[in-house]
Design a protein around this motif. Sequence first.
Motif, PDB file in Angstrom:
ATOM      1  N   UNK A  73       0.818  -1.212   0.000  1.00 39.01           N
ATOM      2  CA  UNK A  73       0.000   0.000   0.000  1.00 39.01           C
ATOM      3  C   UNK A  73       0.852   1.263   0.000  1.00 39.01           C
ATOM      4  N   UNK A  74       2.172   1.108   0.177  1.00 39.21           N
ATOM      5  CA  UNK A  74       3.081   2.246   0.209  1.00 39.21           C
ATOM      6  C   UNK A  74       3.958   2.241  -1.046  1.00 39.21           C
ATOM      7  N   UNK A  75       4.552   3.390  -1.379  1.00 37.69           N
ATOM      8  CA  UNK A  75       5.422   3.447  -2.555  1.00 37.69           C
ATOM      9  C   UNK A  75       6.602   2.488  -2.424  1.00 37.69           C
ATOM     10  N   UNK A  76       7.010   1.969  -3.559  1.00 40.01           N
ATOM     11  CA  UNK A  76       8.151   1.068  -3.623  1.00 40.01           C
ATOM     12  C   UNK A  76       9.434   1.860  -3.412  1.00 40.01           C
ATOM     13  N   UNK A  77      10.236   1.465  -2.428  1.00 39.62           N
ATOM     14  CA  UNK A  77      11.521   2.118  -2.149  1.00 39.62           C
ATOM     15  C   UNK A  77      12.526   1.035  -1.789  1.00 39.62           C
ATOM     16  N   UNK A  78      13.626   1.000  -2.512  1.00 41.01           N
ATOM     17  CA  UNK A  78      14.648   0.000  -2.212  1.00 41.01           C
ATOM     18  C   UNK A  78      15.707   0.602  -1.290  1.00 41.01           C
ATOM     19  N   UNK A  79      16.099  -0.106  -0.217  1.00 38.29           N
ATOM     20  CA  UNK A  79      15.651  -1.430   0.215  1.00 38.29           C
ATOM     21  C   UNK A  79      14.620  -1.404   1.319  1.00 38.29           C
ATOM     22  N   UNK A  80      14.147  -0.207   1.719  1.00 39.92           N
ATOM     23  CA  UNK A  80      13.329  -0.102   2.926  1.00 39.92           C
ATOM     24  C   UNK A  80      11.894  -0.564   2.745  1.00 39.92           C
ATOM     25  N   UNK A  81      11.371  -0.543   1.518  1.00 41.45           N
ATOM     26  CA  UNK A  81      10.027  -1.066   1.250  1.00 41.45           C
ATOM     27  C   UNK A  81      10.038  -1.724  -0.129  1.00 41.45           C
ATOM     28  N   UNK A  82      10.541  -2.956  -0.120  1.00 39.03           N
ATOM     29  CA  UNK A  82      10.766  -3.661  -1.376  1.00 39.03           C
ATOM     30  C   UNK A  82      10.437  -5.137  -1.165  1.00 39.03           C
ATOM     31  N   UNK A  83       9.778  -5.805  -2.127  1.00 41.60           N
ATOM     32  CA  UNK A  83       9.424  -7.220  -1.917  1.00 41.60           C
ATOM     33  C   UNK A  83      10.660  -8.110  -1.838  1.00 41.60           C
ATOM     34  N   UNK A  84      10.675  -9.050  -0.915  1.00 46.16           N
ATOM     35  CA  UNK A  84      11.817  -9.974  -0.814  1.00 46.16           C
ATOM     36  C   UNK A  84      11.892 -10.928  -2.001  1.00 46.16           C
ATOM     37  N   UNK A  85      10.777 -11.094  -2.706  1.00 47.36           N
ATOM     38  CA  UNK A  85      10.743 -11.871  -3.942  1.00 47.36           C
ATOM     39  C   UNK A  85       9.947 -11.088  -4.978  1.00 47.36           C
ATOM     40  N   UNK A  86      10.481 -10.998  -6.183  1.00 45.85           N
ATOM     41  CA  UNK A  86       9.761 -10.406  -7.300  1.00 45.85           C
ATOM     42  C   UNK A  86      10.030 -11.266  -8.525  1.00 45.85           C
ATOM     43  N   UNK A  87       9.300 -11.003  -9.608  1.00 49.21           N
ATOM     44  CA  UNK A  87       9.348 -11.944 -10.722  1.00 49.21           C
ATOM     45  C   UNK A  87       9.336 -11.218 -12.068  1.00 49.21           C
ATOM     46  N   UNK A  88      10.132 -11.766 -12.971  1.00 51.44           N
ATOM     47  CA  UNK A  88       9.997 -11.385 -14.367  1.00 51.44           C
ATOM     48  C   UNK A  88       8.882 -12.200 -15.018  1.00 51.44           C
ATOM     49  N   UNK A  89       8.664 -13.408 -14.510  1.00 53.90           N
ATOM     50  CA  UNK A  89       7.698 -14.316 -15.130  1.00 53.90           C
ATOM     51  C   UNK A  89       7.252 -15.351 -14.109  1.00 53.90           C
ATOM     52  N   UNK A  90       5.954 -15.666 -14.131  1.00 48.97           N
ATOM     53  CA  UNK A  90       5.444 -16.790 -13.348  1.00 48.97           C
ATOM     54  C   UNK A  90       4.384 -17.527 -14.163  1.00 48.97           C
ATOM     55  N   UNK A  91       4.298 -18.837 -13.950  1.00 47.41           N
ATOM     56  CA  UNK A  91       3.224 -19.666 -14.523  1.00 47.41           C
ATOM     57  C   UNK A  91       2.908 -20.754 -13.511  1.00 47.41           C
ATOM     58  N   UNK A  92       1.670 -20.796 -13.057  1.00 50.53           N
ATOM     59  CA  UNK A  92       1.261 -21.747 -12.031  1.00 50.53           C
ATOM     60  C   UNK A  92       0.038 -22.530 -12.502  1.00 50.53           C
ATOM     61  N   UNK A  93      -0.037 -23.778 -12.050  1.00 48.64           N
ATOM     62  CA  UNK A  93      -1.176 -24.624 -12.379  1.00 48.64           C
ATOM     63  C   UNK A  93      -1.372 -25.632 -11.267  1.00 48.64           C
ATOM     64  N   UNK A  94      -2.552 -26.263 -11.244  1.00 44.76           N
ATOM     65  CA  UNK A  94      -2.859 -27.236 -10.195  1.00 44.76           C
ATOM     66  C   UNK A  94      -3.783 -28.309 -10.742  1.00 44.76           C
ATOM     67  N   UNK A  95      -3.653 -29.514 -10.174  1.00 45.20           N
ATOM     68  CA  UNK A  95      -4.566 -30.616 -10.461  1.00 45.20           C
ATOM     69  C   UNK A  95      -4.977 -31.219  -9.125  1.00 45.20           C
ATOM     70  N   UNK A  96      -6.256 -31.218  -8.834  1.00 45.08           N
ATOM     71  CA  UNK A  96      -6.776 -31.836  -7.621  1.00 45.08           C
ATOM     72  C   UNK A  96      -7.891 -32.798  -8.006  1.00 45.08           C
ATOM     73  N   UNK A  97      -7.765 -34.047  -7.571  1.00 43.90           N
ATOM     74  CA  UNK A  97      -8.748 -35.068  -7.935  1.00 43.90           C
ATOM     75  C   UNK A  97      -9.027 -35.939  -6.725  1.00 43.90           C
ATOM     76  N   UNK A  98     -10.223 -35.804  -6.177  1.00 44.27           N
ATOM     77  CA  UNK A  98     -10.566 -36.534  -4.959  1.00 44.27           C
ATOM     78  C   UNK A  98     -10.660 -38.039  -5.204  1.00 44.27           C
ATOM     79  N   UNK A  99     -11.053 -38.430  -6.395  1.00 38.98           N
ATOM     80  CA  UNK A  99     -11.220 -39.852  -6.688  1.00 38.98           C
ATOM     81  C   UNK A  99      -9.900 -40.597  -6.625  1.00 38.98           C
ATOM     82  N   UNK A 100      -8.862 -40.031  -7.242  1.00 34.43           N
ATOM     83  CA  UNK A 100      -7.556 -40.695  -7.265  1.00 34.43           C
ATOM     84  C   UNK A 100      -6.691 -40.343  -6.065  1.00 34.43           C
TER      85      UNK A 100
END
Length: 453
Positions: free
Chosen positions: A87-114
């Motif tokens: 919610x605050x402006x990005x400032x390095x290093x005092x307010x900066x995410x410990x992880x950031x990304x150039x790219x992400x791709x996520x997926x999931x498979x959930x099957x109760x039967x198996x």
Amino acid sequence: MQRTIAKATTSFFFVVAAEQVPAALYAVDPGPYNPDIGSFAAWYQDTHGRTLDLCLSKAQSTRVPGAPGAPSYMCSLLPEPGVYDDAQPLVFPTNFPPEAFWFTADAAITDATSGIDLSYGAAIEAAFAVEEPAEGDQISFARIRIRVDVPTIGTYTVTHPYGVEVFEVTADDFGTDGGGAINMTRDIGIGAPKTYTGALGGDIGPFLRSVNGPYLEVNPETSATERFIGDPNLAEAVTGSPFNTNYLRIQGPDGIDLRTNLFTVSGKLSDVVRPTPVIVQRSTYSRSAGEAGASAQQDVFVMAPPPSGTASYEDSADAAVAMTEANATGNWYGQSASNPTLPASVSITADNSVAIPESTPTTLAAPLVDLVQIQRAEYSLSSGQLTVVASSSDETSPPALTATASSGAAIGALSGDGAIKSLTTGITPTPPAKVTVTSGGGGSDTEEVVILP
């Protein structure tokens, strides 16, 4: 936060089919690095020509509404109390995410039967060696993460956009609650701080992207309209797999076979002007004097952005040759019937400006060489003799062929009247692990030596 391969609760091994040897990422910002974005590389470019900025924008999705305290960011911004307040402006290093990304791709498979519960993540990640933002600790890496709760022992195969993984689950991998788990994290590219080239050799690339994108959203901090390859708040079909496996699939005991083609993808397209990527995989000539008469051909294989990208080449006689691409993986091929006068080269041009307006065409020259193939590379322990048989694709003017050991030591010249030549020589006290045969026509081939009694 794990920086290396996690010790799996399952013993596993990794398998990629032999033909699956694509390039991953193509280039990375060489610097100097902007302290406003944590002195990380500003961008990575893939072999399909897409260049992604480090995704720190606070643009939000207009397709999926956010909730109070949980904005639907187009970037994977991960707030962390006491470290990064989104919610605050990005400032390095005092307010900066410990992880950031150039790219992400996520997926999931959930099957109760198996009883299968699978989560998958692929990413090009920016992080810190000490886990919290600090100058001088910046690192990047390519990550593949697979976690699966499985119902029984046996062999499980997970096919994903960037490869195939095989896991062997044993009885020792099951806990007291009866559940077994696969837990794999493979991070490639972590090197010295502020060295961002390592991720180029990881498993990620080209970047997956939504088949419905790119998406345009407005950054509330700058009022600029930004473009994104996907919406991480929305599961969608994707394209971009180097193997044309734009899905996640798990196969296992008792007929388990589940798959999904839905991924949540994030990545902010850059405005930086970059040349169209071109990687020459092969440029060879062949000549023969068969029963139907003399013939010749020039075969060129390159990796370049798939259509709407284009690729072509001029052969050694400066004639234009069209190239074709079959399945959107970016592998192009073209053939000319011109007989080259050696030494010769071809001139290859690729253009991706229709898909990526910021890209510029690329033209590069590649030497035209003969295709060398080793038919035999055998060493007899009883006689101490090494036998090498190899051929050149130039049958009308067979070039000289020379063998060297894997150590670089010379072995000798192959002999014979035609394009197929051979060499038998004594080598002591130990055989070479591999043999390379190099042609006077510029080609070469390397094979492992077969050890005979």
